[in-house]
Write a protein that holds these residues in place. Structure first.
Motif, PDB file in Angstrom:
ATOM      1  N   LYS A 244       0.813  -1.220   0.000  1.00 49.09           N
ATOM      2  CA  LYS A 244       0.000   0.000   0.000  1.00 49.09           C
ATOM      3  C   LYS A 244       0.843   1.265   0.000  1.00 49.09           C
ATOM      4  O   LYS A 244       0.313   2.371  -0.082  1.00 49.09           O
ATOM      5  CB  LYS A 244      -0.905   0.013   1.241  1.00 49.09           C
ATOM      6  N   LEU A 245       2.141   1.100   0.113  1.00 49.93           N
ATOM      7  CA  LEU A 245       3.014   2.267   0.209  1.00 49.93           C
ATOM      8  C   LEU A 245       2.936   3.106  -1.067  1.00 49.93           C
ATOM      9  O   LEU A 245       3.152   2.612  -2.165  1.00 49.93           O
ATOM     10  CB  LEU A 245       4.463   1.804   0.447  1.00 49.93           C
ATOM     11  N   VAL A 246       2.612   4.386  -0.897  1.00 51.70           N
ATOM     12  CA  VAL A 246       2.564   5.309  -2.030  1.00 51.70           C
ATOM     13  C   VAL A 246       3.956   5.907  -2.212  1.00 51.70           C
ATOM     14  O   VAL A 246       4.537   6.431  -1.264  1.00 51.70           O
ATOM     15  CB  VAL A 246       1.541   6.441  -1.769  1.00 51.70           C
ATOM     16  N   GLN A 247       4.465   5.800  -3.420  1.00 50.46           N
ATOM     17  CA  GLN A 247       5.828   6.276  -3.668  1.00 50.46           C
ATOM     18  C   GLN A 247       5.779   7.555  -4.501  1.00 50.46           C
ATOM     19  O   GLN A 247       5.171   7.591  -5.563  1.00 50.46           O
ATOM     20  CB  GLN A 247       6.620   5.201  -4.441  1.00 50.46           C
ATOM     21  N   ILE A 248       6.423   8.569  -4.014  1.00 52.40           N
ATOM     22  CA  ILE A 248       6.449   9.857  -4.720  1.00 52.40           C
ATOM     23  C   ILE A 248       7.893  10.241  -4.981  1.00 52.40           C
ATOM     24  O   ILE A 248       8.706  10.302  -4.060  1.00 52.40           O
ATOM     25  CB  ILE A 248       5.752  10.959  -3.886  1.00 52.40           C
ATOM     26  N   ASP A 249       8.172  10.478  -6.257  1.00 51.55           N
ATOM     27  CA  ASP A 249       9.505  10.979  -6.614  1.00 51.55           C
ATOM     28  C   ASP A 249       9.436  12.507  -6.640  1.00 51.55           C
ATOM     29  O   ASP A 249       8.755  13.087  -7.475  1.00 51.55           O
ATOM     30  CB  ASP A 249       9.925  10.421  -7.979  1.00 51.55           C
ATOM     31  N   ALA A 250      10.136  13.129  -5.722  1.00 55.67           N
ATOM     32  CA  ALA A 250      10.085  14.592  -5.608  1.00 55.67           C
ATOM     33  C   ALA A 250      11.383  15.229  -6.104  1.00 55.67           C
ATOM     34  O   ALA A 250      11.789  16.278  -5.610  1.00 55.67           O
ATOM     35  CB  ALA A 250       9.786  15.001  -4.171  1.00 55.67           C
ATOM     36  N   ALA A 251      12.007  14.616  -7.091  1.00 61.61           N
ATOM     37  CA  ALA A 251      13.236  15.198  -7.646  1.00 61.61           C
ATOM     38  C   ALA A 251      12.933  16.603  -8.173  1.00 61.61           C
ATOM     39  O   ALA A 251      11.946  16.810  -8.882  1.00 61.61           O
ATOM     40  CB  ALA A 251      13.772  14.312  -8.769  1.00 61.61           C
TER      41      ALA A 251
END
Lengths: 431, 477
Positions: free
Chosen positions: B99-106
Motif C-alpha cells: 500500500k506504500l505510495v511512492q512519490i519521486d520529488a526530484a
C-alpha cells in the motif's frame, strides 16, 4: 500584442519636460529586456543621452567619452515599471482623512475632479514605490457620491515637483456593484446615468444655455467630460461581472468613438474573445481568485493567461492596498507567470501594456528614442527576492532611499549608544 | 480531569451533561471533592484525519522547519505521522508494504505545512456580503465571552484557496474592534460540514485583544452608535483592559475559594471565564498591537496581572524593541511589507521580520488576509531577501521557522505540528520548486498524512458548497 495609441500628442509634449539636466550614462553587461521585437538582449550596452535612450548594442566597446558607466554584471535591465492603477501620492495615511485625498464624497463635483490637484510628489509613498523599480504611476481618484470619480493622472516617481506628465490622462468611472449602489441602487441606474452624462457632455454648452442644467451633470462636470465623451480622452471603467463586461462591449460597439479600458475585470476571461475583438484593454489584479462578491464568482488566477492568450491587451495592477502598495505589481506579475503567463507577457503587462493603454509614448520599452526610464536588477525582476540596484528616470539616477530605509537604519543596531535613538539622524551640512 | 478545575452554579446540570460526552471520568470526582465543575471543552473537536496509506517521498530538498535543510531527502509517512526522514540511506523504507505510495520529488521541495496564526476565514468569508460579517462583536469594548468558532462558516471558499497555498493549520481570530475581542480557535485546514470537524484536536484556545487605534475609534469616536462610550483614548484602552483583568483576578479568587472550601459556587460569567483561563495559562493571548511603545505597556500590564502575551499581531514596529520582545519570549506576527494604511502602521519597514529574528526574538509571518494567506511563503521570501541586503544573514531553512514552527509555538500546537520531526502530524507540502521563488506553487498538501490538495488532480481540489453550480465551479483558482 496590439498597441492602441491614445493621447499621443499631449504625452509626447509632456515627456520632453523633465530631461534637461541629464547627461550620458552607459549601462554595460546587461541582460536587457527591451519590450520590443528585439526581445531580451544579452551582453547589452544601453546608452542614455540627455534623458533618452540613444542606443542599444551588444558588447561594451568604444563607450561615449565622459559617460557614467554602470556595470550591470550580467544582470537584468528592464524599462521602468509602470503601475497602471493606484492612489499613490493621494494619501499619506489611509485612515487619516486629513491626509487622504482619494475621494470627495461631500464635493458638488465629480467628473471635473482632478487627482492631479491632490497629488503630492513629496509623499512618503513615492520613494517607497520607486525603489521597487516602479518609475511611472497611473493615479486615479476614488468615487465619492457619484459613480464618476474624476480625472486620473500619470506621474513619474522621481519625487520632483514637476513629476506629473499628464493631469487629465483619463476619466475613471465605476460600474458594476459599486457603481450601481452609488448611482441609485441598480445597474440600470448606473447605465442610465452614464448615457445621460455622455449626452450632457456632447451637447455642452448648448444644452446648458437653454436649461442652465444638464440631465445628469452640472455645467462644470459636463465641460470636464467633453474630451472623453468625444473619444479624445481614455475612459477607464471598473467592472467585474461577465455580464457587465458584455454590456460594455456592446456599448463600445454603439459608441465606437469612445476610448474604453476596463479595470478589475475578474470575470473577463469568460468574454475574452469578445474583448479582444472589440480591442478593449483591461487592467486586472492577478491575485484575485476569490468569489469576494457576487460579481466575482468566476475569479481565477488564470484570468491573466486566458486574456493574454485571447489577444486582449492586459496590464497588471495591485488593487489590494492601492494607496501604499502599488510597488507590488511586480509580485503580481510574477504570480501570473506561476499561473500560465509567459515571462515576456508578464513583464509587458507592467511596462508595454500600460504604456499602450494610457498612450505613454516612449515609456515601457527600451528602444532608441525612448525615455530613459531604466532599472538594473540584482536578479529576475519578477522574483520576490530580487530588487533594483540602479534606477533611472529620464536618464537621471534615482536615490534608493526612502523614509522606510532611514527608519530601518536607525534601528539596525539595537545596542544602546551614548544617546537615545532619536539622535541617530542625518545632520544638514553646516556650510 | 485537567480541563475541569473550577465551578459554576447556574448551569451545573448543563455542564455535567456536556462533560459526560467528553470524558470517562465522572465530573464530580475531582480531587477537590464534590464540586460542581464546568466543561472547558463544550464544543469539542470532531476532526478525524482522512484515511491514508503510508507514503514515501524521495529525492526532495527538505526543510525540516527547525532550521535544517536536507538535499535528496527521503520522508516516510505512516499512520498520518512523520515516521522517518533524512538522507536517502538513513531512512528505512518498508519493502513489503504494497500500500506504500511512492512519490519521486526530484527537483521539488518538501516543507512543513504553513501555519497562519492570524486569519479571519470563515468569520469574514467570501462573498463578503453584509450577512457574512461575523468577525467583530462590536457591541461592547470587552467581549471576551464570544468565541470565533461560533461565527465561522465552514463553507468559506477562502479555506480552499489557502490550502492551495500550503496552509495546513490556521488560527481564526475575532476582529480587532474591541479591547477584548473574544476567543480564537485553531483549525486543521481540512474541509468539514461543521467547524467542529475542523478544530485542531487539543489546541488551546486563544484570547484576542487589540491595542491602539481600533478600539478607541470604534467606541470613543463611534459613541452614539454603540452602547457605552469608552475608550476614547489609549489611556482609556489601558484602563479598559486593567478593569477587566482586575475583575478576572477577583473572579478567579472566588473560584479558587470555592474549589478549596466549597460553599456557594460563584455565578457563571462567560466573559471572565475566558480571562481566568488566561491567568491560569490555559488560554493564549494574541494581541493586535502595532506600536513599539504600546507593546511595552502591554508587557508591563501582563506582569501586573500575571499572564504572558503569546504573540503581538501586526507588530509593525517590533523592529524597534526586538530586544525587549526576545527577553519577554513574546512572538511578533508580522506582514512582510504592509504599512501606512493607518497612523500606527506608518513606520513599517520591509526588514521588520528579519530584524526581529536577528535579535533572537520569535518572528512569525501572518496574513490577516484571504489573499495574503495564499502566498505566505512569498512574504517570507521578501522579508528574507530584504534582511540579507542589510547584512542579516539568514538561511532559507531558518526562515521557514517564521512559517510553521514559530506560529505553532504561538498557538501551543508545536508538540504536534509545525516541523518535520518523527512522531509529529504529517502536515506537509510538496512544492514544485524552491518555495522562496515567486513562480513556485504547492503541488500536494498533506494533512495528517492524507493528500487534501493536489494541483494536478482536480478530483483532489475541494469545492465549497457556495461555489457549486456557480460560474467557475471546479476551475483552476
Amino acid at each position: 500584442m496590439i498597441f492602441k495609441t491614445l493621447l499621443t500628442s499631449s504625452a509626447a509634449l509632456l515627456l520632453t519636460a523633465g530631461a534637461a539636466l541629464a547627461q550620458t550614462v552607459a549601462i554595460t553587461n546587461a541582460k536587457a529586456w527591451t519590450g520590443t521585437a528585439q526581445g531580451t538582449v544579452e551582453n547589452a550596452t544601453i546608452i542614455m543621452v540627455d534623458g533618452e535612450i540613444a542606443e542599444i548594442r551588444t558588447g561594451a566597446s568604444s563607450l561615449p567619452s565622459g559617460a557614467t558607466v554602470v556595470n550591470a554584471g550580467g544582470g537584468w535591465v528592464t524599462p521602468g515599471i509602470i503601475s497602471p492603477f493606484s492612489r499613490t501620492g493621494l494619501v499619506e495615511v489611509g485612515a487619516e482623512s486629513s491626509t487622504n485625498d482619494v475621494s470627495a464624497g461631500d464635493s458638488d463635483y465629480s467628473v471635473a475632479l482632478r487627482a492631479a490637484d491632490s497629488f503630492n510628489p513629496a509623499a512618503s509613498t513615492i520613494p517607497v514605490t520607486r525603489l521597487e523599480g516602479v518609475t511611472r504611476i497611473v493615479v486615479a481618484p476614488g468615487t465619492g457620491s457619484d459613480m464618476f470619480a474624476g480625472n486620473g493622472l500619470v506621474a513619474d516617481t522621481s519625487g520632483a515637483p514637476d513629476s506629473i506628465l499628464d493631469d487629465n490622462a483619463f476619466v475613471f468611472i465605476r460600474m458594476g456593484e459599486a457603481g450601481a449602489r452609488i448611482a441609485g441602487g441598480s445597474r440600470s441606474a448606473a447605465w442610465t446615468r452614464l448615457r445621460a452624462a455622455l449626452s450632457d457632455a456632447r451637447t455642452f454648452p448648448a444644452r446648458y444655455l437653454a436649461h442652465n442644467d444638464g440631465d445628469a451633470l452640472s455645467r462644470v462636470d459636463a465641460q470636464a467630460f467633453g474630451q472623453a465623451a468625444r473619444g479624445q480622452q481614455l475612459i477607464l471603467v471598473e467592472a467585474h461581472r461577465a455580464s457587465d463586461i458584455t454590456r460594455l462591449i456592446a456599448f463600445a460597439g454603439e459608441t465606437p468613438e469612445l476610448n474604453l479600458a476596463i479595470l478589475g475585470a475578474d470575470e473577463a476571461w469568460m468574454v475574452a474573445e469578445e474583448l479582444a475583438e472589440a480591442k478593449i484593454p483591461v487592467i486586472i489584479d492577478p491575485f484575485q481568485n476569490l468569489p469576494a462578491s457576487f460579481e466575482q464568482l468566476g475569479a481565477t488566477q488564470e484570468n491573466a493567461a486566458r486574456l493574454i492568450e485571447a489577444g486582449v491587451i492586459t496590464a497588471f495592477a495591485h488593487l489590494g492596498d492601492d494607496g501604499h502598495q502599488a510597488r507590488l505589481v511586480l509580485q503580481s506579475a510574477g504570480n501570473a507567470v506561476g499561473n500560465g503567463v509567459s515571462h515576456d507577457d508578464a513583464l509587458a503587462a507592467i511596462t508595454v501594456a500600460p504604456a499602450a493603454i494610457f498612450g505613454l509614448e516612449g515609456l515601457g520599452s527600451i528602444a532608441p528614442g525612448a525615455t530613459a526610464d531604466l532599472v538594473v536588477w540584482d536578479g529576475d525582476p519578477l522574483e520576490v527576492m530580487s530588487a533594483p540596484t540602479h534606477i533611472f528616470i529620464d536618464g537621471e539616477e534615482q536615490s534608493l532611499e526612502s523614509r522606510q530605509t532611514r527608519l530601518r537604519d536607525r534601528y539596525l543596531g539595537l545596542d544602546n549608544g551614548d544617546l537615545p535613538f532619536a539622535y541617530r539622524h542625518a545632520v544638514p551640512d553646516s556650510e | 480531569m485537567k480541563q475541569l478545575n473550577w465551578a459554576v452554579a447556574a448551569l451545573a446540570g448543563l455542564a455535567l451533561t456536556a462533560c459526560g460526552g467528553n470524558s470517562d471520568d465522572p465530573p464530580t470526582s475531582d480531587e477537590s471533592g464534590d464540586r460542581i465543575l464546568i466543561d472547558k471543552d463544550p464544543y469539542p473537536s470532531t476532526y478525524t484525519p482522512i484515511e491514508s496509506n503510508p507514503v514515501v517521498i524521495r529525492n526532495a530538498t527538505l526543510l525540516d522547519g527547525e532550521g535544517g535543510l536536507i538535499e535528496n531527502a527521503t520522508l516516510l509517512i505512516q499512520d498520518g505521522n512523520i515516521a522517518a526522514f533524512g538522507a536517502a540511506d538513513e531512512v528505512e523504507v518498508p519493502s513489503d508494504d504494497d500500500k506504500l505510495v511512492q512519490i519521486d520529488a526530484a527537483g521539488k521541495w518538501v516543507t512543513p505545512g504553513i501555519i497562519d496564526n492570524h486569519s479571519h476565514l470563515g468569520v469574514y468569508p467570501s462573498p463578503s456580503v453584509s450577512a457574512h460579517g461575523d468577525g467583530n462583536e462590536i457591541s461592547a469594548p470587552v467581549t471576551a465571552e464570544v468565541w470565533s468558532e461560533h461565527g465561522i462558516w465552514p463553507q468559506d471558499p477562502g479555506f480552499t484557496r489557502a490550502l492551495a497555498g500550503g496552509i495546513t493549520s490556521l488560527q481564526i481570530l475575532p476582529g480587532s474592534a474591541n479591547l477584548f475581542g473574544g476567543r480564537g480557535v485553531t483549525l486543521k485546514n481540512v474541509p468539514g460540514r461543521t467547524v467542529q470537524d475542523m478544530k485542531f484536536p487539543g489546541a488551546p484556545y486563544s484570547l484576542k485583544m487589540a491595542c491602539g487605534e481600533n478600539p478607541k475609534r470604534v467606541y470613543g469616536y463611534g459613541s452614539g452608535r454603540w452602547p457605552g462610550g469608552a475608550p476614547y483614548s489609549r489611556m482609556g484602552n489601558m484602563a479598559g483592559y486593567r478593569i477587566a483583568w482586575a475583575q478576572a483576578v477577583e473572579y478567579k479568587r472566588k473560584l479558587d475559594d470555592y474549589i478549596e472550601n466549597g460553599g456557594e459556587p460563584p455565578a457563571r460569567n462567560l466573559e471572565l471565564e475566558t480571562l481566568v483561563g488566561v491567568l491560569e495559562g490555559d488560554i493564549l493571548v494574541h494581541m493586535h498591537c502595532y506600536r513599539a511603545d504600546e507593546m511595552a505597556q502591554i508587557i508591563d500590564m501582563s506582569h501586573e496581572f500575571g499572564y504572558h502575551v503569546s504573540s503581538f499581531h501586526h507588530a509593525v514596529e517590533s523592529y524597534k524593541i526586538a530586544d525587549l520582545l526576545a527577553e519577554e519570549n513574546t512572538c511578533s506576527s508580522m506582514w512582510a511589507d504592509w504599512w501606512g494604511f493607518k497612523m500606527e502602521a506608518y513606520d513599517g519597514v520591509r526588514e521588520n521580520i528579519p530584524m526581529v529574528h536577528d535579535a533572537g526574538a520569535c518572528a512569525i509571518v501572518h496574513s490577516d488576509s484571504d489573499i495574503g494567506i495564499q502566498r505566505l511563503n512569498q512574504e517570507a521570501a521578501k522579508a528574507l531577501s530584504d534582511g540579507r541586503r542589510v547584512g542579516i544573514d539568514i538561511s532559507k531553512a531558518e526562515a521557514w521557522t517564521w512559517l510553521s514552527l514559530n506560529p505553532a509555538k504561538s498557538l501551543g500546537i508545536d508538540d504536534q505540528t509545525g516541523s518535520i520531526a518523527v512522531g509529529k502530524d504529517a502536515d506537509i507540502v510538496i512544492w514544485d520548486g524552491d518555495p522562496f521563488s515567486t513562480y513556485t506553487q504547492a503541488e500536494q498538501v498533506f494533512v495528517d498524512g492524507a493528500v487534501v490538495f493536489d494541483r494536478n488532480d482536480p478530483a483532489l481540489q475541494p469545492v465549497m458548497d457556495f461555489e457549486i453550480g456557480q460560474p467557475g465551479e471546479g476551475d483552476a483558482k
